[in-house]
Design an enzyme around this catalytic site. Structure first.
Site, PDB file in Angstrom:
ATOM      1  N   ASP A   1      44.409  38.348  46.459  1.00 26.13           N
ATOM      2  CA  ASP A   1      43.083  38.969  46.409  1.00 26.13           C
ATOM      3  C   ASP A   1      42.812  39.933  47.556  1.00 26.13           C
ATOM      4  O   ASP A   1      41.655  40.251  47.830  1.00 26.13           O
ATOM      5  CB  ASP A   1      42.009  37.865  46.393  1.00 26.13           C
TER       6      ASP A   1
ATOM      7  N   ASP B   1      42.738  39.495  36.502  1.00 28.83           N
ATOM      8  CA  ASP B   1      41.951  39.934  37.668  1.00 28.83           C
ATOM      9  C   ASP B   1      42.804  40.712  38.676  1.00 28.83           C
ATOM     10  O   ASP B   1      42.311  41.556  39.418  1.00 28.83           O
ATOM     11  CB  ASP B   1      41.347  38.729  38.423  1.00 28.83           C
TER      12      ASP B   1
HETATM   13  N1  GLY Z   1      39.216  35.518  40.251  1.00 28.64           N
HETATM   14  C1  GLY Z   1      38.154  36.399  40.239  1.00 28.64           C
HETATM   15  C2  GLY Z   1      37.064  36.058  39.308  1.00 28.64           C
HETATM   16  O1  GLY Z   1      36.573  34.964  39.283  1.00 28.64           O
HETATM   17  O2  GLY Z   1      36.681  36.919  38.590  1.00 28.64           O
END
Ligand code: GLY
Length: 408
Positions: free
Chosen positions: A118, A177
């Protein structure tokens, strides 16, 4: 009516739309500045009590209305400094820059974090915006270092950056994501001249294109790969309703991710994919008339499900950008305008409430019973980004602001 009369009418209606978009942005930013001063005050209180070396950032409210604060290691830690940078970008007022700087400084150490996929959300949305608006060398160095850390998670046999390390049920999970973290890599190549970041980003986008999408252009949440062979082992979900369902925020991440990949590469396949995702989302029979989706398009069929305002905000921001590349520009822009209008009218908190968050009604992780129908910081981030993009389009400026435009 002949053509002589029609042309001025069209011009007038285009001008009216621009003026209304500017009014919309002006009102929303007035509200955002007021609310964010409250959130800054709430955040300062918690930080004073926590007495930690690095500032904690607000992530969400829990169902009791309490502030949930997170350390720079959390994936949501970069959004609050990003919001402060957006307020600086909109207003040009140094007050916001000075408020963002300490939170951005707290994020800089994450440039060496190799334990998360992330880093785009964390470092690019905080430090990346700081660099874009100030052009300071230290922020540039951070972006390049963060990209170096991120590509340590790339497996060339799989062709992807690994998502989670802690979900032990999967050997090499990759979530939709993760498309969002590629923007950091594209930027790092532009800043450093080192094409290895770009190559990893493109390979990840291509592998995701091949394995994450279904025939109807919705996407799975998680693809689990065999790290030794690159074979797809499972297609599942963590945050969605079912393995076979379309989790609303995941669809929005895909739309934003492929639009951004088209911007960075000029590869038409990515533009086509973004348009296919837009078609899936906005022709979905479960999409409510206000265009703020339920948390999962398949769960929506059960009725009485929470919305996810964050998915709407992410999609609106992506659609403004997509509108600048596509022959469907007018329809994408109109849809994005409608989303922002809905968010402004029905989802904004009352001034001085919600501890200073902007948008109510986001859903973070429904299956884990976590962050359901509450304010969440990334909804506010993409709401502000979408409003800035709407304003820039109304002013006939490029929707993506170029680096170094505000220096003081
Ligand atoms: N992992 C990022 C979200 O919850 O969108």
């Amino acid at each position: 009516m002949n053509i002589k009369h029609i042309i001025p009418l069209i011009a007038l209606s285009v001008a009216a739309v621009s003026v209304s978009a500017q009014n919309n942005a002006r009102e929303a930013f007035k509200f955002a500045k007021h609310q964010t001063k409250l959130l800054l005050a709430e955040t300062a209180k918690t930080n004073a009590a926590a007495n930690k070396p690095n500032l904690l950032s607000p992530r969400a409210l829990n169902t009791n209305g309490d502030l949930v604060m997170v350390s720079p290691k959390d994936w949501c830690s970069g959004f609050f400094p990003g919001n402060l940078w957006f307020l600086y970008e909109y207003s040009g007022d140094k007050f916001w820059k000075e408020r963002s700087e300490p939170f951005t400084a707290a994020m800089e150490a994450e440039k060496s974090n190799t334990g998360t996929h992330d880093l785009g959300f964390m470092v690019y949305n905080s430090v990346g915006n700081a660099y874009r608006l100030t052009h300071q060398q230290r922020y540039k160095d951070d972006i390049i270092q963060a990209a170096r850390s991120l590509i340590t998670r790339f497996n060339p046999t799989v062709g992807c950056i690994k998502s989670w390390d802690h979900q032990k049920q999967w050997q090499f999970p990759v979530i939709i994501d993760n498309m969002m973290n590629l923007e950091l890599l594209f930027e790092a190549t532009k800043l450093s001249g080192d094409s290895s970041f770009y190559k990893v980003a493109v390979t990840h986008a291509n592998t995701t294109l091949k394995n994450h999408f279904r025939a109807d252009n919705s996407s799975f949440h998680v693809i689990n790969y065999d790290p030794e062979t690159g074979k797809v082992l499972n297609k599942q979900t963590l945050q969605g309703f079912a393995d076979s369902s379309a989790w609303a925020r995941g669809q929005a991440w895909g739309l934003y991710g492929y639009t951004m990949c088209y911007r960075e590469t000029g590869n038409k396949t990515y533009l086509d994919q973004a348009e296919k995702i837009a078609r899936y989302i906005f022709s979905n029979p479960q999409m409510p008339p206000d265009l703020v989706p339920y948390w999962d398009y398949d769960a929506a069929k059960l009725g009485n499900q929470p919305r996810d305002a964050s998915a709407a905000a992410i999609a609106a921001s992506a659609l403004y950008e997509l509108s600048t590349y596509s022959k469907n520009a007018a329809s994408y822009k109109k849809t994005a305008d409608k989303i922002l209008n809905s968010l402004g009218k029905g989802y904004q908190a009352q001034p001085d409430s919600a501890r200073g968050f902007l948008l109510l009604h986001s859903t973070g992780h429904k299956p884990a019973n976590s962050e359901i129908d509450v304010p969440i910081i990334y909804a506010d981030y993409y709401y502000l980004e979408a409003l800035l993009r709407q304003k820039r389009l109304a002013e006939k400026k490029p929707v993506i602001n170029s680096p170094g435009t505000l220096k003081n």
